[in-house]
Write a protein that holds these residues in place. Structure first.
Motif, mmCIF file in Angstrom:
data_model
loop_
_atom_site.group_PDB
_atom_site.id
_atom_site.type_symbol
_atom_site.label_atom_id
_atom_site.label_comp_id
_atom_site.label_asym_id
_atom_site.label_seq_id
_atom_site.Cartn_x
_atom_site.Cartn_y
_atom_site.Cartn_z
ATOM 1 N N PHE A 34 0.865 -1.176 0.000
ATOM 2 C CA PHE A 34 0.000 0.000 0.000
ATOM 3 C C PHE A 34 0.900 1.224 0.000
ATOM 4 N N ILE A 35 0.954 1.924 -1.140
ATOM 5 C CA ILE A 35 1.818 3.100 -1.301
ATOM 6 C C ILE A 35 1.024 4.221 -1.946
ATOM 7 N N ASP A 36 1.188 5.438 -1.442
ATOM 8 C CA ASP A 36 0.506 6.627 -1.973
ATOM 9 C C ASP A 36 -1.015 6.434 -2.040
ATOM 10 N N ASN A 37 -1.576 5.952 -0.961
ATOM 11 C CA ASN A 37 -3.024 5.753 -0.850
ATOM 12 C C ASN A 37 -3.584 4.823 -1.914
ATOM 13 N N SER A 38 -2.774 3.896 -2.396
ATOM 14 C CA SER A 38 -3.218 2.930 -3.400
ATOM 15 C C SER A 38 -2.625 1.567 -3.089
ATOM 16 N N LEU A 39 -3.376 0.539 -3.408
ATOM 17 C CA LEU A 39 -2.876 -0.818 -3.270
ATOM 18 C C LEU A 39 -2.126 -1.168 -4.548
ATOM 19 N N ARG A 40 -0.845 -1.453 -4.427
ATOM 20 C CA ARG A 40 -0.003 -1.786 -5.583
ATOM 21 C C ARG A 40 0.249 -3.286 -5.596
ATOM 22 N N ASN A 41 -0.030 -3.910 -6.718
ATOM 23 C CA ASN A 41 0.205 -5.345 -6.856
ATOM 24 C C ASN A 41 1.621 -5.597 -7.337
ATOM 25 N N GLU A 42 2.073 -6.819 -7.163
ATOM 26 C CA GLU A 42 3.416 -7.193 -7.590
ATOM 27 C C GLU A 42 3.558 -6.962 -9.091
ATOM 28 N N GLY A 43 4.601 -6.230 -9.498
ATOM 29 C CA GLY A 43 4.851 -5.962 -10.906
ATOM 30 C C GLY A 43 4.298 -4.634 -11.406
ATOM 31 N N ASP A 44 3.475 -3.937 -10.619
ATOM 32 C CA ASP A 44 2.944 -2.634 -11.029
ATOM 33 C C ASP A 44 4.069 -1.613 -11.140
ATOM 34 N N GLU A 45 4.030 -0.811 -12.193
ATOM 35 C CA GLU A 45 5.002 0.262 -12.370
ATOM 36 C C GLU A 45 4.306 1.588 -12.147
ATOM 37 N N PHE A 46 4.947 2.466 -11.371
ATOM 38 C CA PHE A 46 4.351 3.762 -11.052
ATOM 39 C C PHE A 46 5.443 4.718 -10.615
ATOM 40 N N GLU A 47 5.095 6.011 -10.548
ATOM 41 C CA GLU A 47 6.034 7.019 -10.070
ATOM 42 C C GLU A 47 5.872 7.162 -8.573
ATOM 43 N N TYR A 48 7.001 7.194 -7.866
ATOM 44 C CA TYR A 48 6.976 7.243 -6.406
ATOM 45 C C TYR A 48 7.955 8.302 -5.943
#
Length: 70
Positions: free
Chosen positions: A11-25
């Protein structure tokens, strides 16, 4: 902002991130993500303030011993 990939479900940046998700952090270093684009995380210093400990605002009442009828 560095582009990262989630290693595990987290759980990062108020979102649930699944394994393998790419996003800006753009947060502190996190062991649940790996950097993709090569830029490092920002070094943030955590400042700990000395907060005074609150004194006890109340005084405990004396315990009364129950008298027994002999």
């Amino acid at each position: 902002m560095p582009k990262v990939k989630a290693k595990v479900t987290c759980f990062i940046d108020n979102s649930l991130r699944n394994e393998g998700d790419e996003f800006e952090y753009n947060g502190p270093k996190n062991t649940n993500v790996e950097i993709i684009d090569g830029t490092e995380f920002e070094k943030t210093e955590v400042k700990v303030e000395d907060t005074p400990v609150a004194k006890q605002k109340w005084t405990p009442k004396n315990k009364t011993v129950a008298s027994s009828a002999d």
